[in-house]
Design a protein around this motif. Structure first.
Motif, mmCIF file in Angstrom:
data_model
loop_
_atom_site.group_PDB
_atom_site.id
_atom_site.type_symbol
_atom_site.label_atom_id
_atom_site.label_comp_id
_atom_site.label_asym_id
_atom_site.label_seq_id
_atom_site.Cartn_x
_atom_site.Cartn_y
_atom_site.Cartn_z
ATOM 1 N N ARG A 1 0.810 -1.224 0.000
ATOM 2 C CA ARG A 1 0.000 0.000 0.000
ATOM 3 C C ARG A 1 0.843 1.274 0.000
ATOM 4 O O ARG A 1 0.344 2.349 -0.314
ATOM 5 C CB ARG A 1 -0.950 0.002 1.194
ATOM 6 C CG ARG A 1 -2.088 -0.989 1.005
ATOM 7 C CD ARG A 1 -2.999 -0.946 2.173
ATOM 8 N NE ARG A 1 -2.370 -1.756 3.228
ATOM 9 C CZ ARG A 1 -2.999 -2.219 4.266
ATOM 10 N NH1 ARG A 1 -4.256 -1.950 4.446
ATOM 11 N NH2 ARG A 1 -2.384 -2.947 5.158
ATOM 12 N N LEU A 2 2.127 1.135 0.313
ATOM 13 C CA LEU A 2 2.996 2.312 0.278
ATOM 14 C C LEU A 2 3.135 2.869 -1.139
ATOM 15 O O LEU A 2 3.530 4.015 -1.319
ATOM 16 C CB LEU A 2 4.375 1.978 0.836
ATOM 17 C CG LEU A 2 4.441 1.833 2.349
ATOM 18 C CD1 LEU A 2 5.829 1.397 2.782
ATOM 19 C CD2 LEU A 2 4.068 3.131 3.023
ATOM 20 N N VAL A 3 2.796 2.064 -2.130
ATOM 21 C CA VAL A 3 2.827 2.530 -3.519
ATOM 22 C C VAL A 3 1.857 3.693 -3.705
ATOM 23 O O VAL A 3 2.060 4.545 -4.568
ATOM 24 C CB VAL A 3 2.505 1.359 -4.480
ATOM 25 C CG1 VAL A 3 2.369 1.823 -5.904
ATOM 26 C CG2 VAL A 3 3.578 0.292 -4.368
ATOM 27 N N LEU A 4 0.852 3.755 -2.877
ATOM 28 C CA LEU A 4 -0.134 4.824 -2.979
ATOM 29 C C LEU A 4 0.460 6.205 -2.685
ATOM 30 O O LEU A 4 -0.153 7.221 -3.003
ATOM 31 C CB LEU A 4 -1.322 4.549 -2.056
ATOM 32 C CG LEU A 4 -2.131 3.290 -2.408
ATOM 33 C CD1 LEU A 4 -3.207 3.047 -1.372
ATOM 34 C CD2 LEU A 4 -2.714 3.402 -3.797
ATOM 35 N N TRP A 5 1.663 6.255 -2.115
ATOM 36 C CA TRP A 5 2.335 7.542 -1.920
ATOM 37 C C TRP A 5 2.513 8.253 -3.259
ATOM 38 O O TRP A 5 2.587 9.479 -3.309
ATOM 39 C CB TRP A 5 3.700 7.360 -1.264
ATOM 40 C CG TRP A 5 3.664 7.377 0.226
ATOM 41 C CD1 TRP A 5 3.869 6.318 1.052
ATOM 42 C CD2 TRP A 5 3.410 8.496 1.077
ATOM 43 N NE1 TRP A 5 3.757 6.709 2.361
ATOM 44 C CE2 TRP A 5 3.473 8.049 2.400
ATOM 45 C CE3 TRP A 5 3.131 9.832 0.838
ATOM 46 C CZ2 TRP A 5 3.269 8.888 3.479
ATOM 47 C CZ3 TRP A 5 2.931 10.678 1.919
ATOM 48 C CH2 TRP A 5 3.009 10.191 3.221
ATOM 49 N N ASN A 6 2.613 7.498 -4.334
ATOM 50 C CA ASN A 6 2.794 8.104 -5.649
ATOM 51 C C ASN A 6 1.605 8.968 -6.065
ATOM 52 O O ASN A 6 1.724 9.783 -6.981
ATOM 53 C CB ASN A 6 3.037 7.038 -6.708
ATOM 54 C CG ASN A 6 4.418 6.453 -6.580
ATOM 55 O OD1 ASN A 6 5.389 7.179 -6.504
ATOM 56 N ND2 ASN A 6 4.498 5.144 -6.551
ATOM 57 N N LEU A 7 0.470 8.792 -5.434
ATOM 58 C CA LEU A 7 -0.716 9.577 -5.774
ATOM 59 C C LEU A 7 -0.716 10.949 -5.117
ATOM 60 O O LEU A 7 -1.509 11.808 -5.493
ATOM 61 C CB LEU A 7 -1.984 8.805 -5.383
ATOM 62 C CG LEU A 7 -2.179 7.458 -6.070
ATOM 63 C CD1 LEU A 7 -3.414 6.760 -5.524
ATOM 64 C CD2 LEU A 7 -2.265 7.625 -7.573
ATOM 65 N N PRO B 1 0.553 14.509 -4.743
ATOM 66 C CA PRO B 1 1.305 15.407 -5.630
ATOM 67 C C PRO B 1 2.629 15.875 -5.007
ATOM 68 O O PRO B 1 2.741 16.063 -3.815
ATOM 69 C CB PRO B 1 0.366 16.595 -5.823
ATOM 70 C CG PRO B 1 -0.985 16.075 -5.496
ATOM 71 C CD PRO B 1 -0.785 15.001 -4.468
ATOM 72 N N LEU B 2 3.591 16.041 -5.858
ATOM 73 C CA LEU B 2 4.917 16.558 -5.558
ATOM 74 C C LEU B 2 5.756 15.665 -4.646
ATOM 75 O O LEU B 2 6.594 14.925 -5.112
ATOM 76 C CB LEU B 2 4.847 17.979 -5.008
ATOM 77 C CG LEU B 2 4.278 19.023 -5.946
ATOM 78 C CD1 LEU B 2 4.186 20.362 -5.260
ATOM 79 C CD2 LEU B 2 5.108 19.125 -7.208
ATOM 80 N N PHE B 3 5.555 15.722 -3.346
ATOM 81 C CA PHE B 3 6.483 15.038 -2.459
ATOM 82 C C PHE B 3 6.190 13.550 -2.258
ATOM 83 O O PHE B 3 7.045 12.810 -1.776
ATOM 84 C CB PHE B 3 6.562 15.757 -1.104
ATOM 85 C CG PHE B 3 5.437 15.457 -0.173
ATOM 86 C CD1 PHE B 3 5.583 14.500 0.805
ATOM 87 C CD2 PHE B 3 4.233 16.134 -0.268
ATOM 88 C CE1 PHE B 3 4.545 14.223 1.678
ATOM 89 C CE2 PHE B 3 3.196 15.867 0.596
ATOM 90 C CZ PHE B 3 3.354 14.903 1.575
ATOM 91 N N GLY B 4 5.029 13.068 -2.648
ATOM 92 C CA GLY B 4 4.678 11.656 -2.446
ATOM 93 C C GLY B 4 5.601 10.710 -3.184
ATOM 94 O O GLY B 4 6.018 9.675 -2.653
ATOM 95 N N SER B 5 5.958 11.054 -4.403
ATOM 96 C CA SER B 5 6.857 10.204 -5.177
ATOM 97 C C SER B 5 8.249 10.155 -4.569
ATOM 98 O O SER B 5 8.921 9.130 -4.617
ATOM 99 C CB SER B 5 6.957 10.691 -6.617
ATOM 100 O OG SER B 5 5.713 10.527 -7.247
ATOM 101 N N PHE B 6 8.688 11.263 -3.967
ATOM 102 C CA PHE B 6 9.998 11.279 -3.326
ATOM 103 C C PHE B 6 10.024 10.385 -2.090
ATOM 104 O O PHE B 6 11.006 9.699 -1.830
ATOM 105 C CB PHE B 6 10.413 12.705 -2.968
ATOM 106 C CG PHE B 6 10.689 13.549 -4.174
ATOM 107 C CD1 PHE B 6 11.789 13.298 -4.978
ATOM 108 C CD2 PHE B 6 9.835 14.573 -4.521
ATOM 109 C CE1 PHE B 6 12.044 14.059 -6.101
ATOM 110 C CE2 PHE B 6 10.080 15.349 -5.639
ATOM 111 C CZ PHE B 6 11.183 15.091 -6.440
#
Length: 123
Positions: A78-84, A86-91
């Protein structure tokens, strides 16, 4: 891990979110599934529709590889959901994806990386 071996392992497990994926397997799979098609699409004029179709088709294999990568570090997919976010989630997610995997079996499966054997130095 050889890039071709890593990408092959990622493609063989492209539709499975079970198990674990080493860093090399994940990142080489990501490059193969997104980088190569992006380079081809940039070379072909007026290929925006191909880009949209490939984006939709490749979302599932990349997502399952990302979930298996999280499993390798002992975290929930579920940590993949950080990509959703904006901006800092992917980092934040990239920080997790870059960590070393657990060297021992965890609840998601056996360690994909063979254990390092240190031989004693002869004195």
């Amino acid at each position: 891990m050889n890039p071709l071996v890593a990408a092959r392992a990622g493609l063989l497990n492209a539709l499975s979110a079970r198990g674990r994926a080493r860093r090399a397997e994940f990142f080489w799979t990501l490059i193969l599934l997104y980088g190569v098609p992006a380079a081809v699409i940039e070379a072909v004029p007026h290929a925006r529709w191909i880009d949209i179709i490939l984006g939709l088709v490749l979302t599932v294999p990349v997502a399952t590889a990302a979930i298996r990568r999280m499993h390798d570090i002992g975290r929930s997919g579920r940590l993949v959901l950080w990509n959703l976010v904006p901006l800092f989630g992917s980092f934040i997610w990239l920080r997790y994806a870059s960590q070393n995997g657990e060297p021992v079996p965890n609840k998601y499966g056996p360690a994909p990386k063979p254990p390092v054997r240190i031989s004693p130095i002869a004195a």
